[in-house]
Design an enzyme around this catalytic site. Structure first.
Site, short mmCIF file in Angstrom:
data_model
loop_
_atom_site.label_atom_id
_atom_site.label_comp_id
_atom_site.label_asym_id
_atom_site.label_seq_id
_atom_site.Cartn_x
_atom_site.Cartn_y
_atom_site.Cartn_z
N CYS A 105 0.93 -1.18 0.09
CA CYS A 105 -0.24 -0.27 -0.02
C CYS A 105 0.97 1.29 -0.20
CB CYS A 105 -0.96 0.16 1.21
SG CYS A 105 -1.68 -1.31 1.26
N HIS B 185 -2.09 7.11 4.15
CA HIS B 185 -0.68 6.05 4.76
C HIS B 185 -0.13 6.52 4.35
CE1 HIS B 185 -0.56 1.13 5.24
NE2 HIS B 185 -0.06 1.80 5.44
#
Length: 558
Positions: free
Chosen positions: A73, A128
């Site tokens: 990610c 993130h």
């Protein structure tokens, strides 16, 4: 001039003006699915999970069948927003954990380029990329507004994220509206909440100001242990043909994602923004069918899963749709990398590509996409990880893999494990045609596709492995072998050709050595849970460096 000719001339003039306007500052929508499997969208051949809105956009746009991402990610999002390979940023390894003092390095990001062009910039959903300090969060990195979460995952109804450090669980709330905790959204399904926020932003948009929006859904990333997958029960009930309850819930999560994308397209249509919009859809990496953060997604028929450098980990489902595409309704096999979107979309927005950082790894592919010209890209550095000693490179048709991740535990084929012994429904092209996205597209597409044309494009974009009797030569880099594949003819990476093409192996290994010179080592993963503990911040995950308790609010850094 006759009255009839005047009417025709006026109509052509209006059309020309609209097309000219459409070429000026198009609205840009970048939709990022999380941990989506290659086979979990209908346009790649899967029947198990209908995705009519996604498929309608894909078929009427350009399906990008050779779109590569990073295998995790944080590394994918780093590459997306910087236009640089993640190994040049020190972001090539594990994703950032909550309470970790690590963030995307300083430098100009995609939203900042669009702000320079006068765009209003929004991030909806997942960040993130670091949040130990407020100046690492989206508002400080180019987004005018952020509605979403800072860390890797959240639960789908209560927005909690739980992390285990030193045999102790730390749980905090992680949903914010421009920095402030959005407790009012608790109890609502996150996919719907993110869609509703994006729709309201579109509805309230000043049509004289172009909009750049990244919608980074948390679907279908697994959430907390104990309830990793969540969806409304009425949606889960639509998938009774799926025997495994976890896979059934995953299917419902993808279905809700598809509904959300349909709602976005409807909102653009109602606002009159659709003729002047570019919509890009990508997955950040492949699905983790098994193992850590398992979500029961399927990368079938590709080998490997998330966090591997096999195709199942790094070849992501993707397409681009826009009325500005002259040559659309096709499947492209040209190489595209996630770093390409920064220069490509900047070019689509009529930005001067000369103003973009010359050190970008991303390549402007806008003209190639618009006019179906040969791609300027012939190679992709998939990754170099100095800690695992794992690397992979695409060069024209070839792919080289050196080393492995997770000791080779997930280097095999897992996508079919969630598809066994299931009577799948037939593919419903009428549902695609009549989907909210399908109906809206027909209003701006002068030559809308027919249902048989959907089937033709689907057949083209569906990957097949080597025939059962074809020559196969297995290779496992975990054994120390260097593996070489001809990907266009062997997408499933079944036939290692390293011993037959030693000169290709040597050339590609030299290229990896050259790339290695630009590697920035990964920073140590310093977990500062003593100071980041959510209980210090009213049980929320909050930037904690330079903050001591819940009295440290979000500064005005937008």
């Amino acid at each position: 001039m006759t009255r009839g000719f005047s009417v025709i001339f006026f109509g052509v003039l209006v059309w020309f003006c609209e097309r000219t306007k459409a070429a000026d500052n198009p609205n840009i929508f970048l939709i990022v699915a999380d941990d989506l499997g290659w086979n979990d969208v209908g346009f790649h051949g899967g029947n198990q999970i209908p995705t009519p809105n996604i498929d309608a956009l894909a078929y009427n746009g350009i399906i990008l069948n050779s779109h590569y991402v990073q295998s995790t990610c944080t590394s994918s999002r780093s590459a997306l927003f910087t236009g640089k390979y993640s190994f040049r940023l020190g972001m090539q390894g594990d994703s950032i954990k909550a309470a970790e003092k690590r963030a995307l390095p300083e430098g100009k990001l995609m939203p900042q380029y669009f702000k320079d062009l006068g765009y209003e910039t929004h991030l909806v959903g997942k960040w993130h990329l670091g949040a130990s300090k407020w100046n690492e969060t989206p508002a400080a990195r180019g987004f005018d507004h952020h509605f979403g979460f800072f860390n890797e995952f959240i639960s789908y109804y209560d927005y909690l994220s739980t992390w285990r450090y030193n045999d102790k669980d730390f749980t905090g709330f992680d949903l914010r509206r421009d920095g402030e905790p959005a407790f009012d959204e608790v109890g609502k399904y996150s996919t719907d909440v993110f869609t509703d926020h994006a729709v309201k932003t579109i509805e309230n948009n000043d049509v004289n100001k172009a909009l750049f929006m990244t919608i980074a859904y948390n679907a279908a990333h697994a959430a907390n242990e104990g309830k990793p997958l969540e969806a409304p029960q009425e949606t889960i009930n639509n998938f009774k043909h799926i025997a495994d309850s976890n896979r059934r819930t995953y299917a419902a999560m993808i279905s809700k994602l598809d509904d959300g994308i349909g709602a976005l397209v409807e909102a653009l249509d109602k606002k009159g923004m659709l003729p002047n919009s570019v919509i890009v859809f990508i997955s950040d990496n492949g699905a983790p069918t098994v193992g850590l953060s398992r979500n029961w997604g399927s990368n079938y028929p590709l080998r490997g899963i998330k966090d591997t450098l096999f195709e199942g980990g790094v070849r992501g489902a993707a397409f681009i749709w826009s009325p500005l595409l002259v040559q659309s309704a096709r499947v492209s096999t040209d190489l595209v990398h996630i770093t390409d979107w920064l220069p490509t979309l900047y070019s689509a927005a009529n930005g001067d590509i000369g103003a973009v950082d010359p050190d970008l790894d991303g390549i402007d592919q806008w003209s190639s996409l618009v006019y179906d010209l040969p791609s300027p890209r012939n190679d992709i550095l998939i990754n170099i990880d100095e800690k695992t000693r794992n690397a992979a490179l695409r060069f024209y048709n070839w792919k080289l893999i050196v080393g492995t991740s997770q000791n080779g535990t997930y280097n095999e084929y897992y996508g079919d494990t969630v598809l066994d012994n299931i009577e799948e429904p037939s593919y419903n092209t009428s549902a695609i045609y009549e989907s909210p996205a399908g109906r809206a597209i027909r209003k701006v597409n002068y030559t809308p596709l027919t249902e048989p044309e959907y089937e033709g494009l689907r057949a083209t974009s569906t990957l097949k492995c080597l025939p059962p009797k074809a020559k196969k030569n297995p290779c496992d880099p975990a054994s120390g072998a260097v593996c070489l594949y001809d990907i266009p003819s062997d997408a499933c990476e079944e036939n290692d050709l390293a011993k037959y093409f030693p000169s290709v192996v040597r050339r590609m290994k030299r290229a990896l050595v050259d790339y290695r010179q630009g590697l920035v080592p990964q920073a140590d993963q310093e977990i500062d849970i003593e100071n980041a503990d959510p209980k210090l911040f009213k049980y929320t995950w909050n930037p904690w460096v330079d903050c001591s308790d819940s009295t440290c609010p979000s500064p005005n850094i937008g």
